[in-house]
Design a protein around this motif. Structure first.
Motif, PDB file in Angstrom:
ATOM      1  N   GLY A  12       0.822  -1.212   0.000  1.00  0.00           N
ATOM      2  CA  GLY A  12       0.000   0.000   0.000  1.00  0.00           C
ATOM      3  C   GLY A  12       0.851   1.255   0.000  1.00  0.00           C
ATOM      4  N   ASN A  13       0.173   2.405   0.030  1.00  0.00           N
ATOM      5  CA  ASN A  13       0.875   3.696  -0.018  1.00  0.00           C
ATOM      6  C   ASN A  13       1.882   3.834   1.113  1.00  0.00           C
ATOM      7  OD1 ASN A  13      -0.564   5.104  -2.212  1.00  0.00           O
ATOM      8  ND2 ASN A  13      -2.344   4.810  -0.895  1.00  0.00           N
ATOM      9  N   LEU A  14       1.391   3.672   2.324  1.00  0.00           N
ATOM     10  CA  LEU A  14       2.251   3.853   3.501  1.00  0.00           C
ATOM     11  C   LEU A  14       3.242   2.694   3.616  1.00  0.00           C
ATOM     12  CD1 LEU A  14       2.121   6.174   5.400  1.00  0.00           C
ATOM     13  CD2 LEU A  14       0.488   4.902   6.827  1.00  0.00           C
ATOM     14  N   GLY A  15       2.808   1.532   3.182  1.00  0.00           N
ATOM     15  CA  GLY A  15       3.655   0.346   3.266  1.00  0.00           C
ATOM     16  C   GLY A  15       4.921   0.495   2.441  1.00  0.00           C
ATOM     17  N   LYS A  16       4.764   0.963   1.200  1.00  0.00           N
ATOM     18  CA  LYS A  16       5.934   1.072   0.303  1.00  0.00           C
ATOM     19  C   LYS A  16       6.962   2.068   0.864  1.00  0.00           C
ATOM     20  CE  LYS A  16       3.209   1.385  -3.393  1.00  0.00           C
ATOM     21  NZ  LYS A  16       2.538   1.374  -4.665  1.00  0.00           N
ATOM     22  N   VAL A  17       6.445   3.197   1.351  1.00  0.00           N
ATOM     23  CA  VAL A  17       7.359   4.214   1.891  1.00  0.00           C
ATOM     24  C   VAL A  17       8.018   3.687   3.174  1.00  0.00           C
ATOM     25  CG1 VAL A  17       7.506   6.597   2.725  1.00  0.00           C
ATOM     26  CG2 VAL A  17       5.987   6.045   0.845  1.00  0.00           C
ATOM     27  N   SER A 177      -4.734  12.272   9.340  1.00  0.00           N
ATOM     28  CA  SER A 177      -5.951  12.795   8.696  1.00  0.00           C
ATOM     29  C   SER A 177      -5.863  12.300   7.255  1.00  0.00           C
ATOM     30  CB  SER A 177      -5.987  14.322   8.793  1.00  0.00           C
ATOM     31  OG  SER A 177      -4.808  14.844   8.209  1.00  0.00           O
ATOM     32  N   THR A 178      -6.348  13.055   6.307  1.00  0.00           N
ATOM     33  CA  THR A 178      -6.212  12.609   4.917  1.00  0.00           C
ATOM     34  C   THR A 178      -4.731  12.568   4.547  1.00  0.00           C
ATOM     35  OG1 THR A 178      -8.269  13.754   4.456  1.00  0.00           O
ATOM     36  CG2 THR A 178      -6.965  13.071   2.549  1.00  0.00           C
ATOM     37  N   ILE A 179      -4.300  11.415   4.022  1.00  0.00           N
ATOM     38  CA  ILE A 179      -2.895  11.291   3.618  1.00  0.00           C
ATOM     39  C   ILE A 179      -2.773  11.740   2.157  1.00  0.00           C
ATOM     40  CG2 ILE A 179      -0.931   9.715   3.405  1.00  0.00           C
ATOM     41  CD1 ILE A 179      -2.320   7.815   5.377  1.00  0.00           C
ATOM     42  N   ASP A 180      -1.671  12.391   1.840  1.00  0.00           N
ATOM     43  CA  ASP A 180      -1.447  12.822   0.454  1.00  0.00           C
ATOM     44  C   ASP A 180      -1.039  11.597  -0.381  1.00  0.00           C
ATOM     45  OD1 ASP A 180      -1.023  14.122  -1.877  1.00  0.00           O
ATOM     46  OD2 ASP A 180       0.546  15.476  -1.127  1.00  0.00           O
ATOM     47  N   THR A 181      -2.038  10.911  -0.915  1.00  0.00           N
ATOM     48  CA  THR A 181      -1.804   9.732  -1.758  1.00  0.00           C
ATOM     49  C   THR A 181      -2.385  10.002  -3.147  1.00  0.00           C
ATOM     50  OG1 THR A 181      -3.946   8.700  -1.259  1.00  0.00           O
ATOM     51  CG2 THR A 181      -2.111   8.192   0.233  1.00  0.00           C
ATOM     52  N   ASP A 195      -2.447  20.809   2.516  1.00  0.00           N
ATOM     53  CA  ASP A 195      -2.968  20.688   3.892  1.00  0.00           C
ATOM     54  C   ASP A 195      -2.803  19.260   4.415  1.00  0.00           C
ATOM     55  OD1 ASP A 195      -3.760  23.281   3.854  1.00  0.00           O
ATOM     56  OD2 ASP A 195      -5.908  22.888   3.628  1.00  0.00           O
ATOM     57  N   TRP A 196      -2.590  18.328   3.505  1.00  0.00           N
ATOM     58  CA  TRP A 196      -2.603  16.923   3.908  1.00  0.00           C
ATOM     59  C   TRP A 196      -1.249  16.484   4.453  1.00  0.00           C
ATOM     60  CZ3 TRP A 196      -5.207  14.712  -1.173  1.00  0.00           C
ATOM     61  CH2 TRP A 196      -6.547  15.134  -1.196  1.00  0.00           C
ATOM     62  N   VAL A 197      -1.312  15.473   5.306  1.00  0.00           N
ATOM     63  CA  VAL A 197      -0.074  14.936   5.854  1.00  0.00           C
ATOM     64  C   VAL A 197       0.579  14.029   4.789  1.00  0.00           C
ATOM     65  CG1 VAL A 197      -1.328  13.017   6.987  1.00  0.00           C
ATOM     66  CG2 VAL A 197       0.909  13.703   7.845  1.00  0.00           C
ATOM     67  N   THR A 198       1.887  14.097   4.688  1.00  0.00           N
ATOM     68  CA  THR A 198       2.561  13.291   3.669  1.00  0.00           C
ATOM     69  C   THR A 198       3.000  11.945   4.253  1.00  0.00           C
ATOM     70  OG1 THR A 198       4.795  14.064   4.154  1.00  0.00           O
ATOM     71  CG2 THR A 198       3.504  15.402   2.604  1.00  0.00           C
ATOM     72  N   MET A 199       3.229  11.019   3.329  1.00  0.00           N
ATOM     73  CA  MET A 199       3.656   9.683   3.776  1.00  0.00           C
ATOM     74  C   MET A 199       5.014   9.762   4.459  1.00  0.00           C
ATOM     75  SD  MET A 199       2.146   7.304   0.815  1.00  0.00           S
ATOM     76  CE  MET A 199       2.257   8.355  -0.591  1.00  0.00           C
ATOM     77  N   ASP A 200       5.906  10.616   3.936  1.00  0.00           N
ATOM     78  CA  ASP A 200       7.229  10.742   4.568  1.00  0.00           C
ATOM     79  C   ASP A 200       7.098  11.261   6.003  1.00  0.00           C
ATOM     80  OD1 ASP A 200       8.749   9.764   2.494  1.00  0.00           O
ATOM     81  OD2 ASP A 200       8.932  11.713   1.517  1.00  0.00           O
ATOM     82  N   GLU A 201       6.193  12.229   6.196  1.00  0.00           N
ATOM     83  CA  GLU A 201       6.001  12.757   7.565  1.00  0.00           C
ATOM     84  C   GLU A 201       5.506  11.661   8.502  1.00  0.00           C
ATOM     85  OE1 GLU A 201       4.856  17.446   6.706  1.00  0.00           O
ATOM     86  OE2 GLU A 201       3.310  15.926   6.409  1.00  0.00           O
ATOM     87  N   LEU A 224      -1.539  12.952  13.471  1.00  0.00           N
ATOM     88  CA  LEU A 224      -0.743  13.477  12.354  1.00  0.00           C
ATOM     89  C   LEU A 224      -1.717  14.100  11.355  1.00  0.00           C
ATOM     90  CD1 LEU A 224       1.545  10.333  12.144  1.00  0.00           C
ATOM     91  CD2 LEU A 224       2.165  12.561  13.075  1.00  0.00           C
ATOM     92  N   TYR A 225      -2.215  15.269  11.697  1.00  0.00           N
ATOM     93  CA  TYR A 225      -3.283  15.874  10.910  1.00  0.00           C
ATOM     94  C   TYR A 225      -2.767  16.865   9.858  1.00  0.00           C
ATOM     95  CZ  TYR A 225      -6.559  14.138  14.525  1.00  0.00           C
ATOM     96  OH  TYR A 225      -7.297  13.366  15.388  1.00  0.00           O
ATOM     97  N   GLY A 226      -1.471  17.172   9.888  1.00  0.00           N
ATOM     98  CA  GLY A 226      -0.984  18.210   8.987  1.00  0.00           C
ATOM     99  C   GLY A 226      -1.780  19.480   9.227  1.00  0.00           C
ATOM    100  N   LYS A 227      -2.200  20.146   8.142  1.00  0.00           N
ATOM    101  CA  LYS A 227      -2.992  21.373   8.311  1.00  0.00           C
ATOM    102  C   LYS A 227      -4.475  21.098   8.067  1.00  0.00           C
ATOM    103  CE  LYS A 227      -0.281  24.123   5.594  1.00  0.00           C
ATOM    104  NZ  LYS A 227       0.863  23.276   5.259  1.00  0.00           N
ATOM    105  N   ALA A 228      -4.816  19.816   7.941  1.00  0.00           N
ATOM    106  CA  ALA A 228      -6.226  19.467   7.628  1.00  0.00           C
ATOM    107  C   ALA A 228      -7.089  19.532   8.869  1.00  0.00           C
ATOM    108  CB  ALA A 228      -6.279  18.076   7.038  1.00  0.00           C
TER     109      ALA A 228
END
Ligand SMILES: NC(=O)c1ccc[n+]([C@@H]2O[C@H](COP(=O)([O-])OP(=O)(O)OC[C@H]3O[C@@H](n4cnc5c(N)ncnc54)[C@H](OP(=O)(O)O)[C@@H]3O)[C@@H](O)[C@H]2O)c1
Length: 228
Positions: A12-17, A177-181, A195-201, A224-228
């Motif tokens: 998945g998105n977070l898995g690969k990173v 929150s919403t992840i930037d995927t 506004d979204w939290v990134t996978m790297d973060e 880990l909400y970023g600015k959302a």
């Protein structure tokens, strides 16, 4: 000696990173995947195929890892998925599906991993993924089954922390929150992606949680909400 980390949902998105991050940090990564994606990729990245809604499959894989490698230092339990639905249209079928995908897939791995970690001199670290709709009712009203299924994750982590206190086994819940995927960008093209939290973060925060620097933390829930 190499540290062993288990990562579920690793295609998945977070898995690969996460795989890249923890390989670069020198871990031996045990990547659990839902479908066969080839054989062992390197000495440090080993893949295992299992449908984690199936308890026996999950337990067999974890037992095999323990037999061969003896220690599990950390486990990132990333499998999960979203479904919308309010009280008006959420029936038992959707409820069961969400609980199976978001809670049982984590529980089936966490149970044998936790039991193993409590026997290890150094203990261990388990990372669960919650979600904001499980904490904030107004966010959960349009994804009722998803919110309910993720809310079980928080209670499980609390109970494991009560049980693991004397053996240095710490369970953390990260709450993106919403992840930037790519999928979220496609689904919400008009949103402000910055506004979204990134996978790297997120993965950097996980790396902190499982590091020695976080050894004083007990019962961590990281929003880990970023600015959302
Ligand atoms: N994306 C977001 O905005 C967001 C926000 C808050 C929380 N979260 C949570 O963050 C976590 C990771 O999100 P993500 O975006 O990386 O998810 P993702 O890209 O959808 O990845 C989910 C992974 O889980 C695997 N999986 C699904 N069912 C499985 C099963 N029965 N057995 C084994 N593996 C299974 C999938 O494999 P296949 O693809 O092969 O089925 C995939 O590798 C999830 O728990 C999600 O609920 C996400």
């Amino acid at each position: 000696m190499k540290k062993n980390i288990i990562i579920t949902g690793s295609t998945g998105n977070l898995g690969k990173v996460s795989i890249s991050k923890f390989l670069s940090e020198g871990y031996r990564v045990h990547a659990l995947v839902s479908k066969k994606i080839g054989t062992e990729i390197s000495d440090d990245l080993i893949t295992y195929e299992a449908d984690l809604t199936n308890e026996n499959s999950a337990h067999e894989i974890i037992s095999g890892i323990i037999r061969e490698f003896h220690t599990i230092d950390a486990a990132l339990l990333l499998v999960g998925g979203y479904a919308s639905g309010t009280i008006a249209n959420t029936g038992s079928e959707l409820l069961k599906r969400m609980i199976s995908l978001n809670f049982e897939t984590a529980y089936h791995v966490a149970q044998p991993v936790f039991n193993q970690m409590t026997t290890q001199p150094e203990g261990g670290r388990i990372i669960f993924v919650g979600s904001r709709p499980a904490l904030v009712a107004s966010d959960g009203k349009n994804s009722l089954a998803y919110a309910l299924s993720k809310s079980l994750i928080f209670k499980l982590a609390e109970i494991l922390n009560a049980e693991g206190k004397s053996t240095n086994v710490v369970s953390s819940v990260i709450v993106p929150s919403t992840i930037d995927t790519p999928e979220n960008r496609k689904a919400m093209p008009n949103a402000n992606f910055s506004d979204w939290v990134t996978m790297d973060e997120i993965v950097d925060s996980i790396a902190f949680l499982i590091s020695a620097k976080a050894s004083a933390l007990r019962d961590p829930v990281l929003k880990l909400y970023g600015k959302a």
